[in-house]
Design an enzyme around this catalytic site. Structure first.
Site, PDB file in Angstrom:
ATOM      1  N   LYS A 159       0.887  -1.176   0.000  1.00  0.00           N
ATOM      2  CA  LYS A 159       0.000   0.000   0.000  1.00  0.00           C
ATOM      3  C   LYS A 159       0.924   1.225   0.000  1.00  0.00           C
ATOM      4  O   LYS A 159       0.889   2.080   0.894  1.00  0.00           O
ATOM      5  CB  LYS A 159      -0.915  -0.060   1.228  1.00  0.00           C
ATOM      6  CG  LYS A 159      -2.030   0.964   1.254  1.00  0.00           C
ATOM      7  CD  LYS A 159      -3.132   0.733   0.223  1.00  0.00           C
ATOM      8  CE  LYS A 159      -4.133   1.865   0.256  1.00  0.00           C
ATOM      9  NZ  LYS A 159      -5.076   1.841  -0.863  1.00  0.00           N
ATOM     10  N   ASP A 198      -2.284 -12.574   4.971  1.00  0.00           N
ATOM     11  CA  ASP A 198      -3.307 -13.289   5.736  1.00  0.00           C
ATOM     12  C   ASP A 198      -4.660 -13.125   5.034  1.00  0.00           C
ATOM     13  O   ASP A 198      -5.389 -14.099   4.772  1.00  0.00           O
ATOM     14  CB  ASP A 198      -3.335 -12.700   7.159  1.00  0.00           C
ATOM     15  CG  ASP A 198      -4.192 -13.493   8.122  1.00  0.00           C
ATOM     16  OD1 ASP A 198      -4.749 -14.525   7.719  1.00  0.00           O
ATOM     17  OD2 ASP A 198      -4.307 -13.068   9.288  1.00  0.00           O
ATOM     18  N   ASP A 257      -6.891 -16.008   2.438  1.00  0.00           N
ATOM     19  CA  ASP A 257      -8.270 -16.474   2.671  1.00  0.00           C
ATOM     20  C   ASP A 257      -9.100 -16.251   1.405  1.00  0.00           C
ATOM     21  O   ASP A 257      -9.903 -17.102   1.003  1.00  0.00           O
ATOM     22  CB  ASP A 257      -8.930 -15.699   3.824  1.00  0.00           C
ATOM     23  CG  ASP A 257      -8.725 -16.374   5.187  1.00  0.00           C
ATOM     24  OD1 ASP A 257      -7.652 -16.974   5.396  1.00  0.00           O
ATOM     25  OD2 ASP A 257      -9.637 -16.298   6.037  1.00  0.00           O
TER      26      ASP A 257
HETATM   27  C1  LIG Z   1      -3.777 -15.630  14.539  1.00  0.00           C
HETATM   28  C2  LIG Z   1      -3.828 -15.247  13.076  1.00  0.00           C
HETATM   29  C3  LIG Z   1      -2.734 -14.323  12.725  1.00  0.00           C
HETATM   30  C4  LIG Z   1      -3.765 -16.483  12.287  1.00  0.00           C
HETATM   31  C5  LIG Z   1      -4.196 -16.327  10.885  1.00  0.00           C
HETATM   32  O1  LIG Z   1      -5.270 -15.902  10.562  1.00  0.00           O
HETATM   33  C6  LIG Z   1      -3.297 -16.798   9.858  1.00  0.00           C
HETATM   34  O2  LIG Z   1      -2.098 -16.922  10.057  1.00  0.00           O
HETATM   35  O3  LIG Z   1      -3.788 -17.045   8.755  1.00  0.00           O
HETATM   36 MG   LIG Z   2      -5.696 -16.136   8.466  1.00  0.00          MG
END
Ligand SMILES: CC(C)CC(=O)C(=O)O
Ligand SMILES: [Mg+2]
Ligand SMILES: NC(=O)C1=CN([C@@H]2O[C@H](COP(=O)(O)OP(=O)(O)OC[C@H]3O[C@@H](n4cnc5c(N)ncnc54)[C@H](O)[C@@H]3O)[C@@H](O)[C@H]2O)C=CC1
Length: 365
Positions: free
Chosen positions: A192, A248, A252
């Site tokens: 960013k 992170d 997802d």
């Molecule tokens: C506790 C988080 C930082 C864990 C998480 O979401 C990850 O590492 O994907």
């Molecule tokens: Mg995560």
């Protein structure tokens, strides 16, 4: 060969997916003539309940001495009221930091049998998606100074700090650039830099490192655009290099474009390829204890462990082929289910992978 796998089932669906993964690993051990041992360790909420701390010293020490660590997931609503170092998720950060696991590899691959269930434009799904998210794992916002304080009016305020040293950026950039050499040769660095000083240093440093890799094409993308592009046209990405929190979130998202977060494995590595292997997902309290969790992300993480930390490439490939095989058979946990497939549970999926490993091994696949 003998390997010690420090095994941390954790909370929620963690123990369920780990149990199935150990069954598959035991099948691999029998086939390959290996001996795997699995010292079971406490971390997260389970450790809090048993010892009063989310990351007991014994867990840390055994993890440090093992050949690799296999982790399910930690955390859950039961411990959500806890603060600071008592939060179960802190155990995960503690393990990553103490073990020096700065490089988090999160491959997002669309298995062809899942392409019909994939909510994407069919043309993109047909071509396939094969993205490697390289996420910096021991710096940035999750490890910077944070505090909650009261201002002069008595109202609360809080801050978190995003901080990166040039050396931290250089070493993760090299991991991404090296990986790109064995793939299609493209790195997209996500930051960013239009607003964050840490991102401006990130971009400059990544460009300097990339200068030593003339065959790799490097481009840069702001994280807001990257999250949109990932949904719009995931086929444009090969290696995504990014900092801790952005990685992170983007990983997802990559889970959904390849079917489900229940399919995404990860490896968290230090320089010597020692590491911790865990699914990208969390403890999924909404489905815990119901035999609904998809164990394939953890099984695929164990395959990464065999390949990267143990050098057992053939065994890793056999495990991955077995996963593809059960998907080809039409077996689906709820998260990847679509019409015409066979809905199955966590244990049944684990058993199917074990059977597929044996069948493929017999065939000499
Ligand atoms: C506790 C988080 C930082 C864990 C998480 O979401 C990850 O590492 O994907
Ligand atoms: Mg995560
Ligand atoms: N590596 C870790 O240990 C992580 C722990 N967490 C913790 O886990 C808890 C729950 O976090 P959430 O934000 O809900 O994320 P989550 O990843 O646990 O769940 C998000 C959604 O995905 C589904 N899901 C996740 N894994 C699945 C699987 N294997 N099979 C089928 N469906 C699956 C869940 O049912 C839920 O609907 C929190 O306490 C969080 O802090 C979250 C992310 C990573």
């Amino acid at each position: 060969m003998k390997f010690t796998i420090a095994t941390i089932p954790g909370d929620g669906i963690g123990p369920e997916v780990i149990q199935e993964t150990i069954k598959v690993l035991e099948t691999m051990a029998a086939i390959g003539g290996h001996t795997f041992s699995y010292p079971l360790l406490l971390a997260g909420g389970a450790a809090l309940d048993a010892t009063g701390h989310p990351l007991p010293e014994e867990t840390l020490q055994t993890a440090q001495e093992a050949d690799a660590v296999l982790l399910g997931a930690v955390g859950g609503p039961k411990w959500d009221h806890l603060e600071g170092e008592y939060r179960p998720e802190r155990a995960l950060l503690g393990l990553r930091k103490s073990l020096g696991l700065f490089a988090n590899l999160r491959p997002a691959v669309l298995f062809q049998p899942l392409k019909d269930a994939c909510p994407l434009h069919p043309a993109t799904a047909a071509k396939g998606i094969d993205i490697m998210v390289v996420r910096e794992l021991t710096g940035g916002l999750y490890f910077g100074k944070q505090e909650r304080l009261q201002d002069e009016t008595g109202g609360w305020y809080a801050y978190d700090t995003m901080q990166y040293h040039e050396s931290e950026i250089r070493r993760i950039a090299r991991v991404a650039l090296e990986l790109a050499k064995g793939r299609s040769g493209k790195v997209t660095s996500v930051d960013k830099a239009n607003i964050l000083e840490s991102s401006r240093l990130w971009r400059k440093t990544v460009m300097e490192e990339a200068a030593a890799y003339p065959t790799i094409s490097l481009d840069h993308m702001y994280v807001d655009n990257a999250s949109m592009q990932l949904v719009k046209s995931p086929g444009q990405f090969d290696v995504i290099l990014t900092e801790n929190m952005f990685g992170d979130i983007l990983s997802d998202e990559a889970g959904m474009i390849t079917g489900s977060i229940g399919m995404l494995p990860s490896a968290s590595l230090r320089e010597d390829q020692g590491g911790m292997y865990e699914p990208v997902h969390g403890s999924a309290p909404d489905i815990a204890g119901q035999n609904k969790a998809n164990p394939l992300a953890t099984i695929l993480s164990a395959a990464m462990m065999l390949r990267i930390s143990f050098g057992l490439e053939a065994e890793a490939m056999l495990m991955e082929s077995a996963v593809e095989h059960v998907l080809n058979q039409g077996l689906r946990t709820g998260d990847i289910y679509s019409d015409g497939c066979q809905l199955t549970g966590t244990r049944e999926m684990g058993a199917a992978v074990v059977a597929a490993v044996k069948q493929l091994e017999k065939k000499g696949a």
